[in-house]
Structures are given as C-alpha cells and as structure tokens.
Design an enzyme around this catalytic site. Structure first.
Site, PDB file in Angstrom:
ATOM      1  CE  LYS A   7      31.598  19.201  -4.583  1.00 47.75           C
ATOM      2  NZ  LYS A   7      30.547  19.602  -3.659  1.00 47.75           N
ATOM      3  CD  GLN A  12      30.052  19.454  -0.022  1.00 43.47           C
ATOM      4  OE1 GLN A  12      30.762  19.841  -0.948  1.00 43.47           O
ATOM      5  NE2 GLN A  12      29.017  18.645  -0.219  1.00 43.47           N
ATOM      6  CG  ASP A  18      26.819  24.056  -5.119  1.00 43.75           C
ATOM      7  OD1 ASP A  18      26.991  23.218  -6.015  1.00 43.75           O
ATOM      8  OD2 ASP A  18      27.003  23.821  -3.916  1.00 43.75           O
TER       9      ASP A  18
END
Ligand code: NAD
Length: 291
Positions: free
Chosen positions: A49, A93, A116
């Site tokens: 990322k 994450q 997200d």
C-alpha cells in the site's frame, strides 16, 4: 474464454490516479497506514500500500505500534489521526491482534477518513446508495474490474459465495445498486446455504469469496458464466522455494475453459484492492477540501 487481467486494470487505474494527483496544487493527499505488530501478511500488505501510494504521489505515513498496544492507546492514536488536518485517509490493517476490538477501532475512524469503508456510516451510505461514502476496497475493485472488462451486470444473476463484511455483503449491495454497471439480481450464499451448487449453476456471474481452496468446481458453473475469484489461499507445494503456492476459491484449470471471463489468482482481484484504496484516498482528499 478471456482472462481478466487485474494487474493491467489496476495499473491503468493507478496511472489515472497519478495523473489526477499531479494536477492537484499544493498539499498532496495523505494516507495514514496503521499496522499493529509484525504479522507477515500484514507487513507485506502495508508495504504494498505504501509503495503504490508513492507511485501515485500520495503521501503515506506508517504508524507501527507494538502488539502490546491497548485498546485505549490504539483508539487515542486514531483520534490523533482524525484530528490531523494533513491526513485524508486512515487505514488500520486487519486483522488486529485478538486482544483488540477491531470493530470498535474501525468505528473510531472519522467516516470522512475511513478509506477502507468499514465505518458503520459508510456501510449505511453504501446501503442507501449515497455516493459520498466509501465502499470497501475489494468489492469496489470487483465492480471496477467488471466494468472495465465490459461486463454489464444489468439484469444478470450474480451469485456471491461468502457473506463477510469485507467482501460478500458489500459486494451484494454494490451490485444491487440502481445505477449503470450495477442493477444485478443478487443471491448471496454462505456456509448454511442449502443446495449451493444448484444455485451457483444458475449464475451469470459467480463471485467466490470463501477462503477455501478450489471450492468452486466445474460442475457448479454454467457455461459462459463470468467467474470472479476473490480467494487467496496458501497450499503446501514442496516444488516451490517458499514451500507453498497461492490458489483461489475456484478450481481454475477445470473452470476456466467453461467461463466466458475469469480472474486468475494471483493477478485478478488482489491488485484491484490496493488500487481502490488509493482511489478512495484521493476521493477523501477532494471531499475534505470541498472540491
Ligand atoms: P471470511 O472468512 O470473513 O468469510 C468467508 C465466508 O465464506 C463466510 O461468509 C462463510 O459463510 C462463507 N463460507 C465458508 N465456508 C463455506 C462453505 N463451505 N460454503 C459456503 N460458504 C462458505 O472471509 P473473507 O474475508 O470474505 O475472505 C474470503 C477469501 O477472500 C479469503 O481467501 C481471503 O483471503 C480472500 N480475500 C481476498 C482479498 C483480495 O484483495 N483479493 C480481500 C479480502 C479477502
């Protein structure tokens, strides 16, 4: 049969975002990447990322708290990022270590920085078809893959196998939406579905998001169907230096000849997830700037 090349489609999207970011005057979009501990898969995802952000010209910040961080400390770290005007997107994450409440952490992120798409406000906006929200990156990437491969879902029967909050459920909502490219009729199957194989056989578009190697076999697929394989499974392979290889949730060799289009694993859905995270970050930047 056509193989849907996720690497190429993601590269196209990344190039478009790079051109868009290059046109932004002043401050660049900024993505904060929070990784708790050193889980090897998380290390590699977060690294990817960061690299993709750099390629586009998105600034990224790595926050790497130790695995011993408490819930309160992690929430306070998120609060700091929420309050920082230079941060546009926040990604924590997953999975978090077991002592942390992942859902509470996701809900702590400001909805307007939740790139997200896991915050309840963004899940609600997805259900309400409010385009100001952020959709979860993997299902949004699947919609983009389909659109860019010329698959119009309108009136098609999509069967999604898997009902997770990250993939199956948000994908069903996206494919159902009343807008060009969507308008599918959607069936969601899961571990308690009766007669799953027969349902999957009626699908024009099959999406496998189960996490079981080669679960979807040739006898479950209607000839001419579009097959999207979300699964990433490690299976032992002594012939490989690493000792394993990656396989999807679809028995690719047997299903591919039947399908009109199919995504490979790796190189299908995976690259799109990261590309959509970047797209969401640029969107967050524009929305926050009011532009
Ligand atoms: P999950 O474990 O949260 O959900 C799996 C779903 O599959 C559940 O809803 C369950 O009901 C269903 N399921 C399990 N066994 C079943 C069975 N026998 N029959 C029918 N349904 C069954 O998993 P997830 O997070 O949605 O991930 C699914 C797969 O996709 C995993 O392999 C994961 O690694 C992969 N994944 C890939 C990406 C990507 O970027 N390509 C992103 C997220 C997940």
């Amino acid at each position: 049969m056509e193989v849907i090349d996720g690497n190429r489609i993601a590269a196209d999207l990344i190039a478009e975002l790079k051109a868009e970011v290059a046109r932004i005057p002043g401050r660049r979009p900024c993505l904060a990447l929070v990784r708790v501990g050193d889980d090897p898969a998380s290390v590699s995802y977060v690294r990817k990322k960061g690299l993709t952000a750099a390629e586009i010209g998105i600034e990224s910040r790595n926050l790497l708290p130790p695995v011993s961080i408490t819930q309160a400390e992690l929430e306070s770290l998120v609060d700091g990022l929420n309050a920082d005007p230079a941060v546009d997107g926040i990604l924590v994450q997953s999975p978090l270590p077991a002592h942390l409440d992942e859902r509470a952490v996701f809900a702590r992120i400001s909805p307007e920085k939740d790139v997200d798409g896991f915050h309840p406000v963004n899940v609600g906006k997805l259900a309400q078809e409010d385009a100001s929200g952020f959709a979860s990156c993997t299902p949004a990437g699947i919609m983009e893959l389909l659109a860019r491969s010329g698959v119009d879902l309108a009136g098609k029967h999509m069967v999604v196998i898997g009902r997770s909050l990250i993939v199956g459920k948000p994908l069903a909502l996206l494919a159902l939406q009343k807008r060009p490219g969507a308008n599918a009729t959607v069936t969601v199957c899961h571990s308690r579905t009766a007669g799953l194989a027969a349902l999957v056989r009626t699908a024009d578009v099959v999406v496998a998001a189960i996490g079981r190697p080669e679960f979807v076999t040739a006898d479950m697929v209607k000839p001419g169907a579009v097959v999207i394989d979300v699964g990433i499974n490690r299976v032992a392979d002594p012939a490989k230096k690493s000792g394993y290889r990656l396989v999807g949730d679809v028995a690719y060799a047997a299903v591919a000849p039947l399908a009109s289009r199919i995504t490979p694993v790796p190189g299908g859905v995976g690259p799109m997830t990261v590309a959509m995270l970047m797209k969401n970050t640029v969107k967050a930047f524009h929305l926050r700037k009011g532009g």
